[in-house]
Design a protein around this motif. Structure first.
Motif, short mmCIF file in Angstrom:
data_model
loop_
_atom_site.label_atom_id
_atom_site.label_comp_id
_atom_site.label_asym_id
_atom_site.label_seq_id
_atom_site.Cartn_x
_atom_site.Cartn_y
_atom_site.Cartn_z
N PHE A 15 -34.44 13.72 -6.68
CA PHE A 15 -34.86 12.46 -7.11
C PHE A 15 -34.03 11.53 -7.90
O PHE A 15 -34.54 10.37 -8.51
N PHE A 16 -32.79 11.87 -7.94
CA PHE A 16 -31.84 11.04 -8.55
C PHE A 16 -31.16 10.08 -7.41
O PHE A 16 -30.67 10.55 -6.48
N PRO A 17 -31.27 8.57 -7.82
CA PRO A 17 -30.56 7.91 -6.73
C PRO A 17 -29.12 7.91 -6.39
O PRO A 17 -28.34 8.56 -7.33
N SER A 18 -28.78 7.73 -5.21
CA SER A 18 -27.33 7.91 -4.86
C SER A 18 -26.36 7.07 -5.94
O SER A 18 -25.31 7.44 -6.08
N SER A 19 -26.79 5.99 -6.20
CA SER A 19 -26.09 5.12 -7.04
C SER A 19 -25.64 5.51 -8.31
O SER A 19 -24.56 5.55 -8.83
N VAL A 20 -26.72 6.50 -8.86
CA VAL A 20 -26.45 7.23 -10.14
C VAL A 20 -25.60 8.28 -9.67
O VAL A 20 -24.50 8.63 -10.62
N ILE A 21 -25.68 9.10 -8.96
CA ILE A 21 -24.88 10.24 -8.57
C ILE A 21 -23.22 9.69 -8.34
O ILE A 21 -22.49 10.26 -8.83
N LYS A 22 -23.11 8.52 -7.73
CA LYS A 22 -21.57 8.24 -7.52
C LYS A 22 -21.39 7.59 -8.91
O LYS A 22 -20.00 7.55 -9.03
N GLY A 23 -22.21 6.96 -9.60
CA GLY A 23 -21.72 6.51 -10.92
C GLY A 23 -21.32 7.72 -11.90
O GLY A 23 -20.39 7.75 -12.46
N MET A 24 -21.84 8.83 -11.37
CA MET A 24 -21.62 10.18 -12.57
C MET A 24 -20.35 10.58 -11.96
O MET A 24 -19.34 10.89 -12.87
N LEU A 25 -20.26 10.46 -10.68
CA LEU A 25 -18.63 11.23 -10.20
C LEU A 25 -17.69 10.17 -10.78
O LEU A 25 -16.52 10.67 -11.22
N THR A 26 -17.68 8.88 -10.76
CA THR A 26 -16.90 7.96 -11.13
C THR A 26 -16.53 8.07 -12.70
O THR A 26 -15.48 8.06 -13.16
N GLY A 27 -17.69 8.12 -13.38
CA GLY A 27 -17.59 8.11 -14.79
C GLY A 27 -16.89 9.24 -15.31
O GLY A 27 -16.40 9.34 -16.23
#
Length: 531
Positions: free
Chosen positions: A112-124
């Motif tokens: 239920f976590f958006p792809s944009s948040v997951i990509k932001g997590m990786l980048t962060g």
């Protein structure tokens, strides 16, 4: 790739496991230090995370170990619960609760976590790795490895630590760090494409070996020597008995203390969330795009935490730093994680003195490469081109991770993502098409979306109230599978207004067409539930 022979891909998994080992070693020790726990507890968690969790996990590329995100919780809990042995009871309880989560199939939460948040997590995480390793690269090690929060345990913050590094540069540590970084870049860009030997022998292994040689050759130099605080610090036992004495065991006499159970549940919840997010992230990074069974992962993590707590280890989660290092180094199966765990175990038993000759600045160079690969500038451009609905949650997640911590960043990104969904839902509830006057009336067609909920009330109400007098409204609900009662009430109220404003309504549904329905409530109540 899921061959019954676990050694089929060992020629790819073994070199990757060595890189993961070098990444994991300082993080295991640093997270233990940041958590206020014995240094050996971090190594225990790393060993169990590799061997036990790796064996039971359904993830082929994920690597588990002590988590930086739990360091603050552990630091507070050890004091609040009256000591480390009492805290270990909470770790065991947390593991049992995770097993229950897996049995109850709570692993679905990660989807239920958006792809944009997951990509932001990786980048962060990539950015925070780079920022946190800059001081270590220059030989300034006042903040322990694995402290990824903005407000650091040494009283500094991420950026003040970097500025303070200018006054504490170690020439020896910096020299070998630059050499190591040059080797890693050369290996990644040139040598790895020249022959199989350069794929089998990874650049990080060569960099670490040179770091050890450099330390030995320069230890008597006043200018280029690397002082002991800039080296890995693995506990060195004097004998077998002293090695065994490094293990701690839970004090189950305090199991009836409610605070122990609260801490255990907190560990289970945070560790499970971090694991599920990491699973989502590593599945995206996996070149083979394999999907990890999340419930099985919770069972594996719970099993690992039970065992870790029983013998004195820190709480375990799947961690993105080690997992991404594994993927970047060509790891193909879970054998990479398992072998890295055995390497930790063997090395702390047989060669702790040799490990303590590894400069932290060389390991910082390895982590800088890992961080860069997670936070490549091209990803920012890609997310920006995807539109603001993808870019805003992505950026908010990054800023939250960099300026607060991992969980806050993910939470803020998720909150913004939910707001974006609500805005999209508000905008996409209906499609409005206006035609020219026909028989003296404006003809307006409004087509409802497949699902129309109370989130769409404002948009629909605004459109209906803006209809001019003498309008012919064609309302098409043929594609609508769910219509919230709030929307039906709006239509019911509007039908009365329509009569007063000379607005004719034509309702088109899968059941046919109705002119100026007397009651929308009665019409939709009679509508088949399947529709």
């Amino acid at each position: 790739m899921n061959s019954s022979n676990p050694f089929k891909n060992l020629k790819a998994d073994f070199p990757a496991s060595i890189v993961v080992f070098f990444v994991a070693l300082p993080l295991c020790l640093g997270i233990a230090l940041a958590s206020g726990a014995p240094l050996f507890s971090g190594l225990i968690a790393g060993i169990i995370g590799g061997i036990v969790v790796g064996a039971f996990s359904g993830s082929q590329v994920g690597v588990s170990g002590p988590a930086a995100g739990l360091a603050a919780i552990v630091l507070t809990a050890i004091t609040a619960l009256g000591g480390y042995q009492n805290f270990l009871v909470a770790v065991v309880i947390g593991g049992v609760i995770q097993v229950v989560f897996g049995v109850l199939r709570f692993g679905i939460i990660g989807y239920f976590f958006p792809s944009s948040v997951i990509k932001g997590m990786l980048t962060g995480i990539g950015i925070i790795i780079i920022l946190k390793q800059i001081p270590h690269f220059f030989g300034y090690d006042s903040d322990p490895e694995g402290d990824f929060a903005f407000a650091q345990v040494d009283g500094q913050n991420t950026f003040s630590e970097i500025f303070d590094t200018i006054n504490h540069i170690s020439l020896g540590a910096t020299t070998i760090a630059i050499v190591g970084l040059g080797i890693l870049i050369l290996w990644n860009t040139v040598l790895s494409k020249k022959g199989k030997i350069f794929q089998l022998v990874q650049g990080p292994l060569v960099a670490v070996a040179l770091g050890i040689i450099y330390y030995i050759l320069t230890k008597d130099s006043e200018t280029f020597a690397i002082s002991s605080e800039h080296l890995v610090k693995v506990p060195v036992p004097d004998s077998f008995d002293s090695f065994v004495g490094q293990f701690s065991f839970p004090n189950f006499a305090v199991i009836d203390n409610p605070a122990i159970w609260v801490t255990g549940f907190t560990i289970a919840l945070v560790a499970s969330l971090e694991t599920l997010l990491c699973v989502e992230a590593t599945d995206k990074l996996d070149p083979l795009k394999r999907v990890t069974p999340t419930n099985k992962e919770l069972l594996a993590q719970g099993t690992g935490n039970i065992l870790s707590g029983l013998i004195g280890g820190l709480p375990i989660t799947q961690v993105i730093v080690r997992s991404s290092a594994n993927i970047q180094s060509g790891g193909k199966t879970k054998m990479a994680a398992i072998v890295h765990g055995f390497l930790l175990l063997i090395s702390v038993i047989l060669i702790p003195t040799l490990l303590n000759m590894i400069p932290l600045s060389v390991l910082a160079a390895i982590l800088l490469i890992v961080g860069y690969k997670l936070a490549k500038p091209t990803l920012f451009k890609k997310m920006y081109n995807a539109g603001w609905k993808q870019f805003v949650p992505f950026i908010i997640t990054i800023l939250g991770i960099v300026f607060i911590d991992l969980l806050w960043g993910i939470g803020l990104g998720l909150a913004v993502g939910i707001v974006v969904i609500l805005i999209k839902s508000f905008q996409n509830s209906h499609f409005l098409h206006i035609e020219d006057k026909s028989n003296g009336k404006h003809k307006i067609k409004m087509t409802f979306a497949e699902e129309v909920t109370f989130f769409n009330k404002g948009a629909i109400l605004k459109e209906l109230d803006s209809l001019p007098r003498d309008t012919f409204l064609e309302l098409d609900v043929r594609k609508t599978r769910f219509l919230d009662n709030d929307i039906i009430e709006i239509l019911e109220d509007f039908s009365e207004k329509a009569r007063n404003r000379d607005i004719d309504i034509k309702l088109i549904s899968e059941r046919g067409t109705v002119e100026n329905p007397k009651s929308f409530i009665e019409f939709f109540q009679l509508r088949p539930k399947s529709a």
